[in-house]
Enzyme design. Sequence first.
Site, PDB file in Angstrom:
ATOM      1  N   ARG A 229       0.819  -1.231   0.000  1.00  0.00           N
ATOM      2  CA  ARG A 229       0.000   0.000   0.000  1.00  0.00           C
ATOM      3  C   ARG A 229       0.846   1.270   0.000  1.00  0.00           C
ATOM      4  O   ARG A 229       0.390   2.323   0.440  1.00  0.00           O
ATOM      5  CB  ARG A 229      -0.969   0.042   1.178  1.00  0.00           C
ATOM      6  CG  ARG A 229      -1.972  -1.093   1.157  1.00  0.00           C
ATOM      7  CD  ARG A 229      -3.135  -0.864   2.102  1.00  0.00           C
ATOM      8  NE  ARG A 229      -3.898  -2.088   2.227  1.00  0.00           N
ATOM      9  CZ  ARG A 229      -3.712  -2.993   3.176  1.00  0.00           C
ATOM     10  NH1 ARG A 229      -2.787  -2.788   4.085  1.00  0.00           N
ATOM     11  NH2 ARG A 229      -4.438  -4.074   3.210  1.00  0.00           N
TER      12      ARG A 229
ATOM     13  N   LYS B  16       2.102  11.170 -11.761  1.00  0.00           N
ATOM     14  CA  LYS B  16       1.174  10.267 -12.452  1.00  0.00           C
ATOM     15  C   LYS B  16       1.912   8.985 -12.801  1.00  0.00           C
ATOM     16  O   LYS B  16       2.935   9.008 -13.471  1.00  0.00           O
ATOM     17  CB  LYS B  16       0.650  10.909 -13.731  1.00  0.00           C
ATOM     18  CG  LYS B  16      -0.460  11.909 -13.512  1.00  0.00           C
ATOM     19  CD  LYS B  16      -1.114  12.237 -14.838  1.00  0.00           C
ATOM     20  CE  LYS B  16      -2.197  13.276 -14.678  1.00  0.00           C
ATOM     21  NZ  LYS B  16      -2.820  13.596 -15.971  1.00  0.00           N
TER      22      LYS B  16
ATOM     23  N   GLU C 185       7.277  17.431 -25.981  1.00  0.00           N
ATOM     24  CA  GLU C 185       6.740  17.880 -24.688  1.00  0.00           C
ATOM     25  C   GLU C 185       7.365  19.210 -24.264  1.00  0.00           C
ATOM     26  O   GLU C 185       6.715  20.031 -23.611  1.00  0.00           O
ATOM     27  CB  GLU C 185       6.942  16.813 -23.597  1.00  0.00           C
ATOM     28  CG  GLU C 185       6.237  15.486 -23.859  1.00  0.00           C
ATOM     29  CD  GLU C 185       4.737  15.475 -23.481  1.00  0.00           C
ATOM     30  OE1 GLU C 185       4.235  16.472 -22.907  1.00  0.00           O
ATOM     31  OE2 GLU C 185       4.073  14.464 -23.778  1.00  0.00           O
TER      32      GLU C 185
ATOM     33  N   LYS D 135       5.928  22.530 -15.393  1.00  0.00           N
ATOM     34  CA  LYS D 135       5.102  21.429 -14.925  1.00  0.00           C
ATOM     35  C   LYS D 135       4.977  21.442 -13.403  1.00  0.00           C
ATOM     36  O   LYS D 135       3.889  21.238 -12.854  1.00  0.00           O
ATOM     37  CB  LYS D 135       5.668  20.088 -15.400  1.00  0.00           C
ATOM     38  CG  LYS D 135       4.788  18.929 -14.962  1.00  0.00           C
ATOM     39  CD  LYS D 135       4.866  17.730 -15.851  1.00  0.00           C
ATOM     40  CE  LYS D 135       3.793  16.715 -15.427  1.00  0.00           C
ATOM     41  NZ  LYS D 135       3.882  15.475 -16.186  1.00  0.00           N
TER      42      LYS D 135
ATOM     43  N   GLU E 260      -5.371  16.923 -10.719  1.00  0.00           N
ATOM     44  CA  GLU E 260      -6.014  17.272 -11.981  1.00  0.00           C
ATOM     45  C   GLU E 260      -7.514  17.532 -11.825  1.00  0.00           C
ATOM     46  O   GLU E 260      -8.345  16.935 -12.501  1.00  0.00           O
ATOM     47  CB  GLU E 260      -5.764  16.172 -13.037  1.00  0.00           C
ATOM     48  CG  GLU E 260      -6.054  16.689 -14.433  1.00  0.00           C
ATOM     49  CD  GLU E 260      -5.508  15.787 -15.545  1.00  0.00           C
ATOM     50  OE1 GLU E 260      -4.443  15.203 -15.353  1.00  0.00           O
ATOM     51  OE2 GLU E 260      -6.143  15.723 -16.578  1.00  0.00           O
TER      52      GLU E 260
ATOM     53  N   ARG F 158      -4.322  21.440 -14.129  1.00  0.00           N
ATOM     54  CA  ARG F 158      -3.363  20.422 -14.530  1.00  0.00           C
ATOM     55  C   ARG F 158      -3.701  19.829 -15.895  1.00  0.00           C
ATOM     56  O   ARG F 158      -2.819  19.393 -16.629  1.00  0.00           O
ATOM     57  CB  ARG F 158      -3.276  19.314 -13.473  1.00  0.00           C
ATOM     58  CG  ARG F 158      -2.275  18.260 -13.857  1.00  0.00           C
ATOM     59  CD  ARG F 158      -1.812  17.400 -12.710  1.00  0.00           C
ATOM     60  NE  ARG F 158      -0.865  16.410 -13.222  1.00  0.00           N
ATOM     61  CZ  ARG F 158      -0.131  15.610 -12.488  1.00  0.00           C
ATOM     62  NH1 ARG F 158      -0.226  15.676 -11.182  1.00  0.00           N
ATOM     63  NH2 ARG F 158       0.694  14.756 -13.023  1.00  0.00           N
TER      64      ARG F 158
ATOM     65  N   ASN G 165      -2.291  18.499 -20.938  1.00  0.00           N
ATOM     66  CA  ASN G 165      -2.695  17.537 -21.956  1.00  0.00           C
ATOM     67  C   ASN G 165      -2.872  18.173 -23.328  1.00  0.00           C
ATOM     68  O   ASN G 165      -3.482  17.573 -24.217  1.00  0.00           O
ATOM     69  CB  ASN G 165      -3.990  16.840 -21.527  1.00  0.00           C
ATOM     70  CG  ASN G 165      -3.744  15.898 -20.362  1.00  0.00           C
ATOM     71  OD1 ASN G 165      -2.832  15.096 -20.390  1.00  0.00           O
ATOM     72  ND2 ASN G 165      -4.557  16.022 -19.330  1.00  0.00           N
TER      73      ASN G 165
ATOM     74  N   HIS H 216      -2.811  16.020 -26.332  1.00  0.00           N
ATOM     75  CA  HIS H 216      -2.836  14.622 -25.894  1.00  0.00           C
ATOM     76  C   HIS H 216      -4.120  13.882 -26.238  1.00  0.00           C
ATOM     77  O   HIS H 216      -4.087  12.666 -26.419  1.00  0.00           O
ATOM     78  CB  HIS H 216      -2.577  14.539 -24.384  1.00  0.00           C
ATOM     79  CG  HIS H 216      -1.130  14.674 -24.025  1.00  0.00           C
ATOM     80  ND1 HIS H 216      -0.397  15.803 -24.303  1.00  0.00           N
ATOM     81  CD2 HIS H 216      -0.251  13.803 -23.442  1.00  0.00           C
ATOM     82  CE1 HIS H 216       0.856  15.639 -23.881  1.00  0.00           C
ATOM     83  NE2 HIS H 216       0.963  14.437 -23.356  1.00  0.00           N
TER      84      HIS H 216
ATOM     85  N   HIS I 255      -3.549  10.700 -28.168  1.00  0.00           N
ATOM     86  CA  HIS I 255      -3.921   9.371 -27.671  1.00  0.00           C
ATOM     87  C   HIS I 255      -4.717   8.598 -28.722  1.00  0.00           C
ATOM     88  O   HIS I 255      -4.573   7.382 -28.853  1.00  0.00           O
ATOM     89  CB  HIS I 255      -4.750   9.493 -26.391  1.00  0.00           C
ATOM     90  CG  HIS I 255      -3.915   9.705 -25.164  1.00  0.00           C
ATOM     91  ND1 HIS I 255      -4.474   9.916 -23.923  1.00  0.00           N
ATOM     92  CD2 HIS I 255      -2.577   9.723 -24.981  1.00  0.00           C
ATOM     93  CE1 HIS I 255      -3.490  10.068 -23.038  1.00  0.00           C
ATOM     94  NE2 HIS I 255      -2.342   9.965 -23.659  1.00  0.00           N
TER      95      HIS I 255
ATOM     96  N   HIS J 131       5.118   8.261 -28.229  1.00  0.00           N
ATOM     97  CA  HIS J 131       4.158   9.154 -27.575  1.00  0.00           C
ATOM     98  C   HIS J 131       4.390  10.608 -28.000  1.00  0.00           C
ATOM     99  O   HIS J 131       3.448  11.318 -28.359  1.00  0.00           O
ATOM    100  CB  HIS J 131       4.285   9.001 -26.059  1.00  0.00           C
ATOM    101  CG  HIS J 131       3.434   9.950 -25.272  1.00  0.00           C
ATOM    102  ND1 HIS J 131       2.058   9.869 -25.256  1.00  0.00           N
ATOM    103  CD2 HIS J 131       3.761  11.019 -24.491  1.00  0.00           C
ATOM    104  CE1 HIS J 131       1.579  10.847 -24.493  1.00  0.00           C
ATOM    105  NE2 HIS J 131       2.590  11.553 -24.020  1.00  0.00           N
TER     106      HIS J 131
END
Lengths: 359, 359
Positions: free
Chosen positions: B119, B141, B183, B225, B235, B239, B243, B246, B250, B263
């Site tokens: 955990r 992330k 990026e 960032k 987010e 935030r 993207n 993106h 994606h 990517h």
Amino acid sequence: MQTLYVELGDRRYPIFIGSKLNAQELLEPYIHGHQVMVVTNTTVAPLYLDHYVAALEASGKTVHTCILSDGEKYKDIEHLNLIFDALLEAGFNRDCTVLALGGGVIGDMAGFASASFQRGVYFVQVPTTLLSQVDSSVGGKTGINHPLGKNMIGAFQQPQVVLADMSQLSTLPPRELSAGLAEVIKYALLGDVEFLDWLEQHMEALVAGDETVLATAVYKSCAHKARIVASDEKEQGDRALLNLGHTFGHAIESYLGYGEWLHGEAVATGMVMAADLSFRMGWISESDLERTKKIILRANLPIVCPKIPLEEFLAYMAHDKKVLNGQLRLVLMKKLGQAVITRDFDVELMKQVIVANQH
Amino acid sequence: MQTLYVELGDRRYPIFIGSKLNAQELLEPYIHGHQVMVVTNTTVAPLYLDHYVAALEASGKTVHTCILSDGEKYKDIEHLNLIFDALLEAGFNRDCTVLALGGGVIGDMAGFASASFQRGVYFVQVPTTLLSQVDSSVGGKTGINHPLGKNMIGAFQQPQVVLADMSQLSTLPPRELSAGLAEVIKYALLGDVEFLDWLEQHMEALVAGDETVLATAVYKSCAHKARIVASDEKEQGDRALLNLGHTFGHAIESYLGYGEWLHGEAVATGMVMAADLSFRMGWISESDLERTKKIILRANLPIVCPKIPLEEFLAYMAHDKKVLNGQLRLVLMKKLGQAVITRDFDVELMKQVIVANQH
């Protein structure tokens, strides 16, 4: 109906405890978005799934279901992945809710899935066993097992709301009711000797499934756990007290293989071992130890475990998550109703205790 | 060497940026406990694994390694499980550290493993690609892919420290360096038109792998960032600006199959689509659009994607995590260097943009 709040700041949530609760009315204010995935198992589904799906649909929710095989042995990464499959096949978004309808295994798996799906969605718990009502539905510990250890992979994930309906305990096998009582007894032994008096007065009614008496036991147990969790959510300190009997118990479960003994049964014998070591350390009296064994026996729980080679027992104990910098810590009783987390115990006495409390 | 702090209260952490950094000296203060699992891949291991194992062992750590196959297509639950296997076989406890040595895939997988093992254990990032240095190693992330969607399962997990060593970029294939530059350009387009000017002046040096100029680009990108992440870790708001490009990207990646396009390449073309839609909405000028395309081309990145049937493109966009209550939100530019998250765009124009920016 009684309501208990777990005080976790902006993640504060209520536990509703009672009989024949109105699921639609109680759940509706706590379900964000319109998508709900009900995760349950093949045993609970025929009994209660339709009821909850109808209650959620009456609130205008889009409801999908994911029915897993029943049992601790399915609490693994493959079955966790079935929940992700169901969520993605349903096209669920980040504003969805995962509702766990079942016992501790379902709660742990659905909770971990809700913590991980899209890096976290909403979670609701409807525990249908006494064990999950008093233990696993409070506190946010979720996870799955690994062949090398129990609950080794998981997350802390708090639910939006918990619904503990005593009327669902009527379909619970007596053996599972007793397993739940092990955790109830644990709260008395670790921090509330008056609750132990109360349990001694009401154990017959509890074993018989009296819903009113059960509701009181669930309320008192959840109140103890909620208080400890609120003060130490991530188990940096006092929360480890909740593991009374668990380090011994996990060794028993691990050796026998998950599913042979119920978790509560292993904890029951583990608490006897913890009490016996506390007695041999001179912290509790022989009559305290006998009182511990007696209340456990009256709940129809085992006070000794099958023969397990000492070296193997110790190896399983060493895998416990409470091991810190390689040193074993145990939850023991400084006196009856007052547990401590300690590494100051005699390892030889611990070995004697393990051997002494076996068939 | 430059140091940048990501301000996240008690989870505040430093990013060290420079060339030929002293790993032992920089990592030692940030590694708790004595157990370290270095997670890397078959490409990075022969280049840099020995160096980091030696640095950690010189600090007295017990070091184990987990070497995964290299590639986005292995970013799945089966390969994640290999990290758990390694941690448990090594007998690691709750006070261990998982160190990601590699690009974004390794960082995402090792990060998620560290968030879930027992955990949550400690996490350290040593990103070895430009893309992971400027993007995935900042912000917490982590996660894995699912056949039905990218990064669908994961956690927010902040590292203790990030080490971004420019000298490791010398072994990076030129195509991957360019993918990282996508990026870098993104930060300019979404919030810093002066940085765009700087990039226009230094693009040749960046593409040529000049370590000093790269360090400045990494510092400025991470600073952008870090500022956005500090204000909106989970987010809920701003935030999502990160993207930019993106959602389109994606869709391109998903259609082509993970691993066909890098990517960064998909994001590059996605940013052109976002800019084109911003232009067609009347928010940026035609010369702003041309400027966007030109800087992307100069970084050796694609500005159009292969032919993808419109319906399939839209279906993949609908799977995006930014879909809220079923409504698609896009990151577009209100003006050059100023992005917004919006659902107020013309869907017909969006369709035109998708079709127009294909081969």
